[in-house]
Design a protein around this motif. Structure first.
Motif: not given
Length: 76
Positions: A41, A44, A58, A60-64
Protein backbone atom coordinates in the motif's frame (compact mmCIF):
# COMPACT_ATOMS: atom_id res chain seq x y z
CA UNK A 1 13.71 -67.29 22.56
CA UNK A 2 13.69 -64.15 24.61
CA UNK A 3 14.30 -60.67 23.15
CA UNK A 4 16.07 -58.06 25.18
CA UNK A 5 15.47 -54.39 24.73
CA UNK A 6 18.32 -52.14 23.77
CA UNK A 7 19.15 -49.51 26.35
CA UNK A 8 18.13 -45.97 25.47
CA UNK A 9 21.06 -43.91 24.37
CA UNK A 10 21.85 -40.95 26.58
CA UNK A 11 21.67 -37.56 24.91
CA UNK A 12 24.88 -35.61 25.08
CA UNK A 13 24.73 -32.07 26.52
CA UNK A 14 26.20 -30.56 23.33
CA UNK A 15 23.81 -32.36 21.01
CA UNK A 16 22.12 -30.15 18.38
CA UNK A 17 18.84 -31.93 19.20
CA UNK A 18 18.82 -30.55 22.76
CA UNK A 19 18.66 -26.90 21.69
CA UNK A 20 15.54 -25.18 23.02
CA UNK A 21 13.36 -23.30 20.56
CA UNK A 22 14.07 -19.59 20.25
CA UNK A 23 11.23 -17.36 21.44
CA UNK A 24 9.39 -15.48 18.69
CA UNK A 25 10.54 -11.92 18.09
CA UNK A 26 8.55 -9.26 19.94
CA UNK A 27 5.66 -7.66 18.09
CA UNK A 28 6.46 -4.16 16.81
CA UNK A 29 4.72 -1.43 18.83
CA UNK A 30 3.02 1.41 16.96
CA UNK A 31 1.54 4.66 18.22
CA UNK A 32 -1.08 6.95 16.70
CA UNK A 33 0.44 9.29 14.07
CA UNK A 34 3.48 7.04 13.42
CA UNK A 35 4.56 7.14 9.79
CA UNK A 36 4.79 3.68 8.25
CA UNK A 37 5.53 2.01 4.95
CA UNK A 38 3.76 -1.07 3.65
CA UNK A 39 5.07 -3.29 0.82
CA UNK A 40 1.74 -3.27 -1.02
CA UNK A 41 0.00 0.00 0.00
CA UNK A 42 2.99 2.39 0.29
CA UNK A 43 3.38 5.24 2.77
CA UNK A 44 0.79 5.84 5.45
CA UNK A 45 0.07 7.12 8.93
CA UNK A 46 -1.27 5.10 11.88
CA UNK A 47 -4.77 6.27 12.86
CA UNK A 48 -5.89 3.67 15.44
CA UNK A 49 -3.93 1.14 17.52
CA UNK A 50 -5.56 -2.04 18.82
CA UNK A 51 -3.13 -3.37 21.45
CA UNK A 52 -1.09 -6.27 19.96
CA UNK A 53 -3.94 -7.10 17.55
CA UNK A 54 -3.98 -4.65 14.66
CA UNK A 55 -3.39 -1.09 13.51
CA UNK A 56 -5.57 1.06 11.28
CA UNK A 57 -3.41 2.91 8.74
CA UNK A 58 -4.46 5.79 6.48
CA UNK A 59 -2.71 5.41 3.12
CA UNK A 60 -4.27 8.55 1.60
CA UNK A 61 -6.74 6.99 -0.82
CA UNK A 62 -7.81 4.24 1.56
CA UNK A 63 -7.62 3.18 5.19
CA UNK A 64 -6.51 -0.38 5.89
CA UNK A 65 -6.52 -2.56 9.00
CA UNK A 66 -3.19 -4.38 9.28
CA UNK A 67 -3.13 -7.30 11.74
CA UNK A 68 -0.22 -8.41 13.91
CA UNK A 69 2.61 -9.49 13.44
CA UNK A 70 2.76 -6.69 10.82
CA UNK A 71 5.01 -8.66 8.42
CA UNK A 72 4.96 -6.10 5.60
CA UNK A 73 4.69 -2.95 7.74
CA UNK A 74 7.77 -0.89 8.65
CA UNK A 75 7.92 2.08 11.00
CA UNK A 76 9.73 5.09 9.51
Amino acid sequence: MRHTRAAARPRLPGSPFNVPEAPPPPVEQYAVRDQVSHDKYGLGRVVVVEENLAVLVDFGEETRRITAPYAKLVKL
